[in-house]
Motif scaffolding. Sequence first.
Motif, PDB file in Angstrom:
ATOM      1  N   LEU A 171      -2.290  -3.117   4.549  1.00  0.00           N
ATOM      2  CA  LEU A 171      -1.634  -1.980   4.608  1.00  0.00           C
ATOM      3  C   LEU A 171      -1.247  -1.353   3.128  1.00  0.00           C
ATOM      4  N   GLY A 172      -1.406  -2.040   2.185  1.00  0.00           N
ATOM      5  CA  GLY A 172      -0.983  -1.677   0.856  1.00  0.00           C
ATOM      6  C   GLY A 172       0.472  -1.528   0.508  1.00  0.00           C
ATOM      7  N   LEU A 232       9.299  -3.858  -3.094  1.00  0.00           N
ATOM      8  CA  LEU A 232       9.065  -3.399  -4.199  1.00  0.00           C
ATOM      9  C   LEU A 232       9.934  -2.134  -4.508  1.00  0.00           C
ATOM     10  N   PHE A 275       7.079  -0.897 -11.771  1.00  0.00           N
ATOM     11  CA  PHE A 275       7.288  -1.626 -10.588  1.00  0.00           C
ATOM     12  C   PHE A 275       8.382  -2.712 -11.109  1.00  0.00           C
ATOM     13  N   GLY A 276       9.077  -3.320 -10.314  1.00  0.00           N
ATOM     14  CA  GLY A 276       9.833  -4.501 -10.418  1.00  0.00           C
ATOM     15  C   GLY A 276       8.931  -5.750  -9.803  1.00  0.00           C
ATOM     16  N   PRO A 277       9.352  -6.764 -10.049  1.00  0.00           N
ATOM     17  CA  PRO A 277       8.620  -8.124  -9.368  1.00  0.00           C
ATOM     18  C   PRO A 277       8.577  -8.261  -8.070  1.00  0.00           C
ATOM     19  N   PRO A 315     -10.186  -3.829   1.695  1.00  0.00           N
ATOM     20  CA  PRO A 315      -9.101  -5.087   1.101  1.00  0.00           C
ATOM     21  C   PRO A 315      -9.949  -6.393   0.364  1.00  0.00           C
ATOM     22  N   TYR A 369      -3.921   0.793 -10.263  1.00  0.00           N
ATOM     23  CA  TYR A 369      -2.786  -0.299 -10.517  1.00  0.00           C
ATOM     24  C   TYR A 369      -3.438  -1.709 -10.353  1.00  0.00           C
ATOM     25  N   GLN A 386      -2.506  -5.802  -9.968  1.00  0.00           N
ATOM     26  CA  GLN A 386      -1.472  -6.389  -9.456  1.00  0.00           C
ATOM     27  C   GLN A 386      -1.665  -7.993  -9.551  1.00  0.00           C
ATOM     28  N   LYS A 432       3.679 -10.760  -8.780  1.00  0.00           N
ATOM     29  CA  LYS A 432       4.145  -9.564  -9.563  1.00  0.00           C
ATOM     30  C   LYS A 432       4.032  -8.422  -9.111  1.00  0.00           C
ATOM     31  N   GLY A 433       5.046  -7.430  -9.725  1.00  0.00           N
ATOM     32  CA  GLY A 433       4.643  -5.879  -9.245  1.00  0.00           C
ATOM     33  C   GLY A 433       3.448  -5.211  -9.776  1.00  0.00           C
ATOM     34  N   PRO A 434       3.020  -4.299  -9.305  1.00  0.00           N
ATOM     35  CA  PRO A 434       1.737  -3.392  -9.813  1.00  0.00           C
ATOM     36  C   PRO A 434       1.928  -2.831 -11.062  1.00  0.00           C
ATOM     37  N   LEU A 450       0.266  -0.049 -13.930  1.00  0.00           N
ATOM     38  CA  LEU A 450      -0.717   0.879 -14.182  1.00  0.00           C
ATOM     39  C   LEU A 450      -1.928   0.630 -15.253  1.00  0.00           C
ATOM     40  N   TYR A 464      -5.265   6.049 -15.485  1.00  0.00           N
ATOM     41  CA  TYR A 464      -4.717   7.321 -15.142  1.00  0.00           C
ATOM     42  C   TYR A 464      -5.751   8.402 -15.274  1.00  0.00           C
ATOM     43  N   LEU A 476      -5.184  -1.469  -6.791  1.00  0.00           N
ATOM     44  CA  LEU A 476      -4.675  -0.571  -5.904  1.00  0.00           C
ATOM     45  C   LEU A 476      -4.866   0.843  -6.513  1.00  0.00           C
ATOM     46  N   LYS A 521      -1.808  11.382  -6.150  1.00  0.00           N
ATOM     47  CA  LYS A 521      -0.472  12.185  -6.238  1.00  0.00           C
ATOM     48  C   LYS A 521      -1.253  13.570  -5.854  1.00  0.00           C
ATOM     49  N   LEU A 534       3.555   8.873  -4.675  1.00  0.00           N
ATOM     50  CA  LEU A 534       2.099   8.227  -4.853  1.00  0.00           C
ATOM     51  C   LEU A 534       1.837   7.820  -3.356  1.00  0.00           C
ATOM     52  N   PHE A 584      -0.630   5.222  -1.924  1.00  0.00           N
ATOM     53  CA  PHE A 584      -1.570   4.072  -2.164  1.00  0.00           C
ATOM     54  C   PHE A 584      -2.683   3.638  -1.259  1.00  0.00           C
ATOM     55  N   GLY A 585      -3.886   3.185  -1.950  1.00  0.00           N
ATOM     56  CA  GLY A 585      -4.626   2.441  -0.867  1.00  0.00           C
ATOM     57  C   GLY A 585      -4.143   0.998  -0.864  1.00  0.00           C
ATOM     58  N   ALA A 586      -4.936   0.488   0.112  1.00  0.00           N
ATOM     59  CA  ALA A 586      -4.500  -0.939   0.533  1.00  0.00           C
ATOM     60  C   ALA A 586      -4.578  -2.011  -0.320  1.00  0.00           C
TER      61      ALA A 586
END
Lengths: 116, 111
Positions: free
Chosen positions: A41-42, A90, A107-109, B8, B36, B38, B42-44, B46, B49, B88, B92, B99, B101-103
């Motif tokens: 689902l992203g 997130l 983004f955070g972790p 995916p 992005y 990921q 961890k978080g995504p 960038l 762009y 990902l 925008k 934003l 996002f795709g899956a």
Amino acid sequence: DVKVTQSSRYLVKRTGEKVFLECVQDMDHENMFWYRQDPGLGLRLIYFSYDVKMKEKGDIPEGYSVSREKKERFSLILESASTNQTSMYLCASSWTPKTSGSYEQYFGPGTRLTVT
Amino acid sequence: QKEVEQDPGPLSVPEGAIVSLNCTYSNSAFQYFMWYRQYSRKGPELLMYTYSSGNKEDGRFTAQVDKSSKYISLFIRDSQPSDSATYLCAMKFRNGNKLVFGAGTILRVKS
């Protein structure tokens, strides 16, 4: 370096509990966001805020609320946690370019929340 | 139909291969396009762009936007095991800061 921190990496809560997830950013960003991420689902936007005390609903706000009392801090609240809120949460922040430029979100972790 | 569609995966390739990752979208009003990356737990972050149509290159990475086909791509040349991650796409509209996002596509580069 921009830093976005989240209060917990892993959290286990029981059904019906009130849950607080906190996010702090150190770059004076106007905009802050809460997403949940689920396989296939992203990232889906729950709520965002473009200024202190301002908030707007995202795509899936049901069951959630938010609070932004200070510019650097954005909290996500699950009023009564349910098992379908088990997910990765997130937080992100960004500034708004005055003319042109990147709308990059930092983004955070993430917080892995399990509701049993 | 989702606004942004992304396969995916997982996509598994040998080290050194050229990787092609793609997204399609339905709303022609999108103006800004991002990729992005990921890593696990961890978080995504960038990666690339692009504003409107065209190509953008950064080292081994090339982003392409074809607005007439509503199709964006990310190419990775000489792929490395360190490129293994979820990629990902995000888009925008001209106004606002949200934003879409795709899956996300899981990429595995085998050494």
